[in-house]
Design an enzyme around this catalytic site. Structure first.
Site, PDB file in Angstrom:
ATOM      1  N   GLU A  14       0.817  -1.221   0.000  1.00  0.00           N
ATOM      2  CA  GLU A  14       0.000   0.000   0.000  1.00  0.00           C
ATOM      3  C   GLU A  14       0.854   1.277   0.000  1.00  0.00           C
ATOM      4  OE1 GLU A  14      -3.565  -0.399   2.527  1.00  0.00           O
ATOM      5  OE2 GLU A  14      -3.211   1.683   3.045  1.00  0.00           O
ATOM      6  N   ASP A  15       1.952   1.263   0.719  1.00  0.00           N
ATOM      7  CA  ASP A  15       2.677   2.517   0.966  1.00  0.00           C
ATOM      8  C   ASP A  15       4.070   2.602   0.366  1.00  0.00           C
ATOM      9  OD1 ASP A  15       0.575   3.579   2.373  1.00  0.00           O
ATOM     10  OD2 ASP A  15       1.292   2.892   4.318  1.00  0.00           O
TER      11      ASP A  15
END
Ligand code: ZN
Length: 196
Positions: free
Chosen positions: A65-66
Site C-alpha cells: 500500500e505505501d
C-alpha cells in the site's frame, strides 16, 4: 524454528528497506518502520499469535500500500501465503479515499482469520497514535471521525481473538478520553452572549 527466524529477519530487513524514507506524520516524525514492528509485537505479546506466516505478513502489511513493493517481490521472497495476507489487508489505492474507507468496513467480516488478526492489531496501533501521537495537520474532528470509523471496521473483525479485541476496546476508551480532554482545553471560538 530456525526457518521461522530466518523468515522474520528477512521480513524485518525487507520492510525496513522499503519504508526507509518514510516517517509517521506525528510531531516526532517517528520512523515508519516502528509501526509494522509494533503491529507484529501486539500480535505476539497481546494476541499470543505465534505462527510465522501471520507475524511475517504483519511486518510487511503496509509495503504494497505505501511503498513501491510489487506482488512479485513478496511472492519470490516470502511465498504465496504471505503475499495473500498482505493483499487482504491492503487498500486499492486506485479508489477514492472515502470508497476505500467504506470498503474496509464492508469487507472486514470476510477476511481470513490471519488477515483479521493483522487488521485488528493495525487498528490498535493507529487508534493509539491518532490520540497520543497524531499527524500534525489533523483537526480534532478528523481524529474523532477516525476513531468512529476504526470502531466500525473492528466490529467486523470480532470473535477471533479475545485478548486483542479487549486491548482494542481499552485503547479506544483511552483515545476518546484523550480527545475529550483536548476538546475541553480548547472548546473552539467562544461566542459572546450578546451576539446569540
Ligand atoms: Zn498499518
Amino acid at each position: 524454528m530456525k526457518d521461522d527466524f530466518a523468515l522474520l529477519l528477512k521480513a524485518l530487513y525487507f520492510s525496513a528497506q522499503k519504508h526507509r524514507h518514510q516517517r509517521r506524520k506525528d510531531t516526532a516524525a517517528s520512523p515508519f518502520i516502528n509501526h509494522p514492528i509494533e503491529v507484529a509485537n501486539l500480535l505476539w505479546t497481546v494476541g499470543e499469535v505465534c505462527d510465522a506466516t501471520t507475524i511475517t505478513a504483519a511486518i510487511l502489511h503496509d509495503t504494497i500500500e505505501d511503498t513501491d513493493t510489487t506482488c512479485e517481490e513478496l511472492r519470490v521472497n516470502f511465498g504465496d501465503e504471505v503475499l495473500g495476507l498482505v493483499l487482504e489487508v491492503s487498500d486499492d489505492k486506485n479508489l477514492p479515499k472515502q470508497e476505500r474507507k467504506r470498503k474496509q468496513i464492508v469487507h472486514s467480516p470476510n477476511l481470513s482469520k490471519s488477515a483479521k488478526l493483522i487488521k485488528l492489531a493495525d487498528k490498535i496501533s493507529n487508534v493509539h497514535d491518532i490520540a497520543f501521537a497524531p499527524p500534525d495537520q489533523w483537526s480534532l474532528q478528523r481524529r474523532i471521525d477516525y476513531l468512529q470509523w476504526a470502531e466500525a471496521v473492528v466490529a467486523g473483525l470480532r470473535g477471533i481473538n479475545e485478548n486483542l479485541e479487549k486491548h482494542f476496546d481499552k485503547t479506544l476508551v483511552s483515545a476518546r478520553q484523550k480527545l475529550d480532554e483536548e476538546n475541553q482545553e480548547d472548546p473552539g471560538p467562544v461566542i459572546p452572549l450578546s451576539t446569540i
